[in-house]
Design a protein around this motif. Structure first.
Motif, short mmCIF file in Angstrom:
data_model
loop_
_atom_site.label_atom_id
_atom_site.label_comp_id
_atom_site.label_asym_id
_atom_site.label_seq_id
_atom_site.Cartn_x
_atom_site.Cartn_y
_atom_site.Cartn_z
N ASP A 218 -14.96 37.25 -26.78
CA ASP A 218 -14.93 35.82 -27.09
C ASP A 218 -14.60 35.56 -28.56
N LYS A 219 -14.77 36.54 -29.44
CA LYS A 219 -14.51 36.34 -30.87
C LYS A 219 -13.01 36.42 -31.19
N LEU A 220 -12.25 36.97 -30.25
CA LEU A 220 -10.84 37.25 -30.49
C LEU A 220 -10.00 35.97 -30.47
N ASP A 221 -9.16 35.81 -31.48
CA ASP A 221 -8.26 34.66 -31.60
C ASP A 221 -6.87 35.12 -31.15
N LYS A 222 -6.44 34.65 -29.99
CA LYS A 222 -5.20 35.16 -29.39
C LYS A 222 -3.99 34.96 -30.29
N GLU A 223 -3.95 33.85 -31.00
CA GLU A 223 -2.81 33.57 -31.87
C GLU A 223 -2.72 34.58 -33.01
N GLN A 224 -3.87 34.87 -33.61
CA GLN A 224 -3.87 35.84 -34.70
C GLN A 224 -3.56 37.24 -34.17
#
Lengths: 454, 454
Positions: A427-433
């Motif tokens: 859940d911490k992962l930012d797909k765009e980054q």
């Protein structure tokens, strides 16, 4: 890139494959831009991270969970179409966690949340009760006479900041890096440090420690809020007694392994491009930032190059084993290779947030290549950094043997909120980054590929 | 307020004390402003919260920790100069936590972080292995036939948002509030719900449940990231088996108590002002937001009024016991009082962040008083709310007996990040917002005091 008329002339007497193998070339700016832009929409990396961390979960080095992860990796990398997918096994000493709890006995009875560091000693099942001696930082601890430490539970605090370049870790991690050995040498019963972290969650940060020749004593971290609570308790000036139960143990030599796959280059004799991550994680989380993301990023980038055409240079993808507990995979790998085998080595192991700077140490004679890379990364908001410094934990040993490195530095602003804690979850992962990372690595591989035959 | 010449005339034949006792008066706007502004610098509340949560820590209702908290409270409230400081004991059924762990056995072995709800049943030491049946929300769970639930471990998710007014809790808390009883009635082996929380930390949110006439089954919460992980695992479509060990137990009837203190009013027969909080907490945190802060706020406000002079009305400060586990303190309290004893009742139990709205239900004939309160709070950025609604868990029972209420509503935007988790610790507290609370409560007491004799 060859122009059309020259290519047509050459085609009259040589097959394209033989021709392309003969010499490296540059990929056009247009082709690089096309690969870079397409990679910003990447979902391959996310798929790898999500599947690995869901279907395997935590994967401590040397355990059956790490073995399952290797199996999973071989299957996945094979299914992606890479060549020569295999495991290179190695042996390693293995430590596993046991029970862990800490309670203030006096003057204010209450629980404190702790976790053992890798290679911590054990209190035994009966536990240990001793007085706490607290230090505001590592320097204060170092300055203390052995008589003030012997028989006590040492507690060391610190004031670690969150920095984009992650420099807080090196500078404020000393209580963990060096405290346990020093405490043991001075006769401490046990040692706790404030978590080497920048969050305010009651989730302690584990990490590996090394006692050298000293006897292993129980050693671990308090979560940041628990360390602050202990500081408040100590500040009230009454003797503080702690009961500690920690029962980790060494389970001897176990198998670990590096998972390796390739995009075969047109010239098998050309120096290779090594892109890497580590597949093991700590046992308290599924290891998304550390380092599932890295494995997703480098495999996705290599896949995007492979799908674009055959590179001149072979791309070697290595998902290292047993990084967390002592870089066993990186050392085993370097034992069987030479630095001269590689055109460059690179590792992604600092989370899933955007790449913000590129550093290289390709050497004086390859400055033009480094500059081409800087220019190609510029549209991704990546600033140019150093020409004389690059690195990574697992690629450290092969770099010591002379392999030149490229570092695509990730934004570490929130890395140490999650690092080595249970909170390192998907859940911490930012797909765009994450996709920006894939774009940076795809760009780097394209620039360094020696040409891609379509 | 009486004007000077009238006051002078009256003073000719009556002592000020007698006069002041005879009838309520209004506190001047200037005096209110002075008290309000001074309270914005309050550090009394912070001292109470910091000391209670450091020196006692977690204080589960019915346990020796809650008893230590009552002792501490009597000592502290006495030292602050309040009168009539005492404990009113009551009996209550008491539940305590045991071991708790959950592991996915198949298809993807890994641990999930869980915690038992208060009044959860036990799996026994041997634990329980069963298949998981998942539901996206409470409605889907309700619609499922008993045959799909019997013998299974039920998992219910939800989509709770963070709202300033806390309205996410009531609307999305249904899986916890009603799920366990319904699951038991339909033969489930156990039930887990996604934590009723808005954070993304691997710290599950506990809370009390009520099985009514149904058999207690093991029932608890997965942390938000663990619930998301279980959803991902379930979404892969293979049967999911969970091993669960939870060994909480009921330990029978124990003592709890309400801690009470007073600022005696000039007229002991006048209706009183009741300000309250609860002193118990869940066992997994020192209970800073829930509800150490509330106790600090109401005691600090009462102290500030007491130090300003004697109010016409008696201020009764109640630190309720055993709120979390069934509002035992509030019910015991209401049994021995009448609603007509109170000019108003109020409770602070929604964290430590700023008061943003004032609601009252003082009745039609006291609208002028409600308006005076709204005006006095306006400089603190507190918006006027309803005239016909106020409340609080512990004051609920006395309000049901007719006591009118005032609610100084706190900003709940981050309340459910911390609520009933281990993360409810002192480092989360914002001193400036805490002081704003004290200013609001001090202002409220001043407006409602019936006059303060200097």
């Amino acid at each position: 890139m060859l122009n059309i008329s020259v290519r047509a002339a050459l085609l009259a007497f040589a097959s394209p494959a033989l021709l392309a193998a003969a010499q490296p070339s540059a990929v056009s700016d247009e082709k690089i831009a096309e690969l870079r832009e397409a990679a910003l929409e990447d979902d391959i990396a996310y798929g790898i991270v999500a599947d690995l961390t869901t279907e395997i979960g935590p994967r401590l080095a040397g355990t059956e969970a790490e073995a399952r992860a290797r199996q999973w990796a071989v299957q996945r990398l094979g299914a992606m179409g890479f060549s020569n997918v295999r495991v290179e096994e190695f042996d390693m000493p293995t430590w596993v966690r046991g029970k862990e709890s800490a309670h203030i006995v006096a003057p204010f009875p209450q629980e404190l949340i702790v976790t053992a560091f890798g290679n911590s000693g054990s209190t035994g099942d009966a536990g240990l009760v001793a007085e706490v001696v607290g230090f505001k930082d590592y320097a204060a601890f170092l300055a203390a006479p052995a008589s003030s430490i012997a028989g006590k539970i040492v507690f060391i605090s610190h004031a670690m900041p969150a920095n984009q370049d992650g420099s807080g870790y090196g500078n404020y991690g000393t209580p963990r890096f060096f405290g346990p050995k020093s405490a043991s040498e001075r006769g401490a019963a046990a040692i706790f440090v404030k978590s080497i972290g920048t969050d305010s969650d009651r989730l302690p940060h584990t990490g590996t420690i090394n006692f050298g020749e000293a006897d292993p004593i129980p050693a671990g971290a308090l979560s940041v809020p628990d360390a602050q609570q202990l500081e408040r308790v100590l500040a009230r000036g009454r003797p503080v007694t702690l009961k500690l139960v920690m029962t980790p143990r060494q389970i001897g030599i176990q198998k670990s392994g590096n998972v390796i796959a390739e995009v075969p280059g047109r010239n098998p004799d050309a120096k290779k491009l090594l892109v890497s991550c580590h597949i093991d994680s700590w046992d308290n989380s599924p290891g998304v930032f550390d380092d599932g993301a890295g494995c997703g990023i480098v495999a996705a980038a290599a896949k995007r190059i492979m799908d674009a055409g055959q590179p001149y240079r072979t791309i070697e993808i290595v998902w290292f084993g047993a990084e967390e507990v002592g870089i066993h995979g990186g050392r085993a790998f370097a034992e069987t290779r030479g630095g001269e085998d590689y055109h460059l080595v690179a590792e992604s192991d600092f989370g899933a947030d955007r790449v913000w700077r590129v550093d290289t140490n390709l050497g004086e004679d390859r400055k033009e290549e480094a500059d081409a890379l800087r220019l190609a990364l510029y549209p991704l908001s990546i600033v140019p950094g150093r020409y004389d410094e690059a690195g990574g934990a697992d690629i450290g040993p092969i770099m010591q043997k002379g392999a030149p490195g490229v570092s695509l530095r990730q934004d570490g602003s929130r890395y140490f909120d999650l690092h080595h804690t249970a909170n390192d979850t998907l859940d911490k992962l930012d797909k765009e980054q994450l996709a920006q990372n894939v774009a940076a690595w795809t760009t780097m591989l394209a620039v360094m590929s020696g040409g891609i035959a379509e």
